[in-house]
Design a protein around this motif. Structure first.
Motif, mmCIF file in Angstrom:
data_model
loop_
_atom_site.group_PDB
_atom_site.id
_atom_site.type_symbol
_atom_site.label_atom_id
_atom_site.label_comp_id
_atom_site.label_asym_id
_atom_site.label_seq_id
_atom_site.Cartn_x
_atom_site.Cartn_y
_atom_site.Cartn_z
ATOM 1 N N GLY A 37 33.879 41.064 46.464
ATOM 2 C CA GLY A 37 34.809 42.178 46.338
ATOM 3 C C GLY A 37 36.109 41.788 45.655
ATOM 4 O O GLY A 37 36.808 42.631 45.107
ATOM 5 N N ARG A 38 36.411 40.502 45.689
ATOM 6 C CA ARG A 38 37.621 40.003 45.035
ATOM 7 C C ARG A 38 37.306 39.325 43.698
ATOM 8 O O ARG A 38 38.138 38.636 43.131
ATOM 9 N N GLY A 39 36.079 39.509 43.198
ATOM 10 C CA GLY A 39 35.715 38.960 41.900
ATOM 11 C C GLY A 39 35.041 37.603 41.949
ATOM 12 O O GLY A 39 34.648 37.065 40.928
ATOM 13 N N ASN A 40 34.910 37.035 43.129
ATOM 14 C CA ASN A 40 34.281 35.726 43.331
ATOM 15 C C ASN A 40 34.726 34.715 42.277
ATOM 16 O O ASN A 40 33.923 34.133 41.548
ATOM 17 N N GLU A 41 36.028 34.504 42.228
ATOM 18 C CA GLU A 41 36.613 33.564 41.275
ATOM 19 C C GLU A 41 36.009 32.175 41.410
ATOM 20 O O GLU A 41 35.818 31.472 40.418
ATOM 21 N N TRP A 56 39.291 45.073 37.264
ATOM 22 C CA TRP A 56 38.347 46.017 36.683
ATOM 23 C C TRP A 56 37.605 45.456 35.474
ATOM 24 O O TRP A 56 36.752 46.129 34.902
ATOM 25 N N ALA A 57 37.896 44.226 35.091
ATOM 26 C CA ALA A 57 37.213 43.628 33.936
ATOM 27 C C ALA A 57 35.732 43.420 34.263
ATOM 28 O O ALA A 57 35.375 43.149 35.411
ATOM 29 N N PRO A 58 34.875 43.531 33.277
ATOM 30 C CA PRO A 58 33.443 43.299 33.521
ATOM 31 C C PRO A 58 33.219 41.873 34.026
ATOM 32 O O PRO A 58 33.881 40.940 33.591
ATOM 33 N N ASP A 59 32.279 41.719 34.921
ATOM 34 C CA ASP A 59 31.969 40.410 35.497
ATOM 35 C C ASP A 59 31.142 39.611 34.498
ATOM 36 O O ASP A 59 30.060 40.033 34.090
ATOM 37 N N LYS A 60 31.649 38.453 34.105
ATOM 38 C CA LYS A 60 30.941 37.632 33.126
ATOM 39 C C LYS A 60 29.616 37.099 33.673
ATOM 40 O O LYS A 60 28.704 36.827 32.907
ATOM 41 N N LEU A 61 29.520 36.939 34.977
ATOM 42 C CA LEU A 61 28.271 36.439 35.555
ATOM 43 C C LEU A 61 27.130 37.418 35.303
ATOM 44 O O LEU A 61 26.015 37.013 34.990
ATOM 45 N N GLY A 62 27.411 38.689 35.456
ATOM 46 C CA GLY A 62 26.405 39.704 35.185
ATOM 47 C C GLY A 62 25.981 39.698 33.729
ATOM 48 O O GLY A 62 24.797 39.849 33.410
ATOM 49 N N ALA A 63 26.937 39.501 32.837
ATOM 50 C CA ALA A 63 26.616 39.440 31.411
ATOM 51 C C ALA A 63 25.719 38.245 31.114
ATOM 52 O O ALA A 63 24.790 38.343 30.304
ATOM 53 N N ILE A 64 25.964 37.125 31.767
ATOM 54 C CA ILE A 64 25.133 35.935 31.558
ATOM 55 C C ILE A 64 23.710 36.187 32.035
ATOM 56 O O ILE A 64 22.744 35.780 31.380
#
Length: 136
Positions: A37-41, A56-64
């Motif tokens: 929920g906090r972006g899992n930095e 609100w930025a797209p999650d790069k992990l999902g893109a990968i």
């Protein structure tokens, strides 16, 4: 965390990684979902991926996962490890939880050498289990 980064950089995931991911999204969901929920930095950091942009930025992990589906198990494990690790503090040994004990035990099974403080958490879990068995 350096050890976790090395673990996640391996070409093959450790034994029972899928099982641990399943436990992460079920039994340990409070820690994992809080971090998500906090972006899992931390998951991003463990994989060497910079987070750019805000909440609100797209999650790069999902893109990968979309561009490299074979990395999905690695990313799922990073999300779970990052979620749990983000809730481990320098004071975890003072109030050991079952989640922390299970987490440390899994890392040890994968080859991690626990510190003295982490061993206190593992010993407390072993002691608690022994007490529960003797009280039955």
């Amino acid at each position: 965390r350096e050890w976790l980064t090395t673990l996640l950089s391996r070409k093959t995931m450790p034994r029972n990684a899928g099982l641990f991911v399943a436990l992460g999204v079920t039994q340990f969901r409070s820690n994992v979902s809080d971090a998500m929920g906090r972006g899992n930095e931390l998951a991003h950091a463990l994989l060497g991926i910079e987070i750019d942009g805000g909440y609100w930025a797209p999650d790069k992990l999902g893109a990968i996962v979309h561009t490299s589906p074979t990395r999905a198990p690695q990313i799922a494990l990073a999300v779970v490890l990052g979620g749990i690790e983000s809730h481990v503090t320098k004071d975890t040994w003072r109030n050991p939880t079952g989640i922390a004990a299970t987490y440390f035990a899994q890392l040890v099974e994968w080859g991690y050498t626990s510190s003295e403080v982490e061993q206190i958490v593992l010993d407390a879990a072993t002691e608690k289990t022994a007490e529960e068995l003797t009280s039955e």
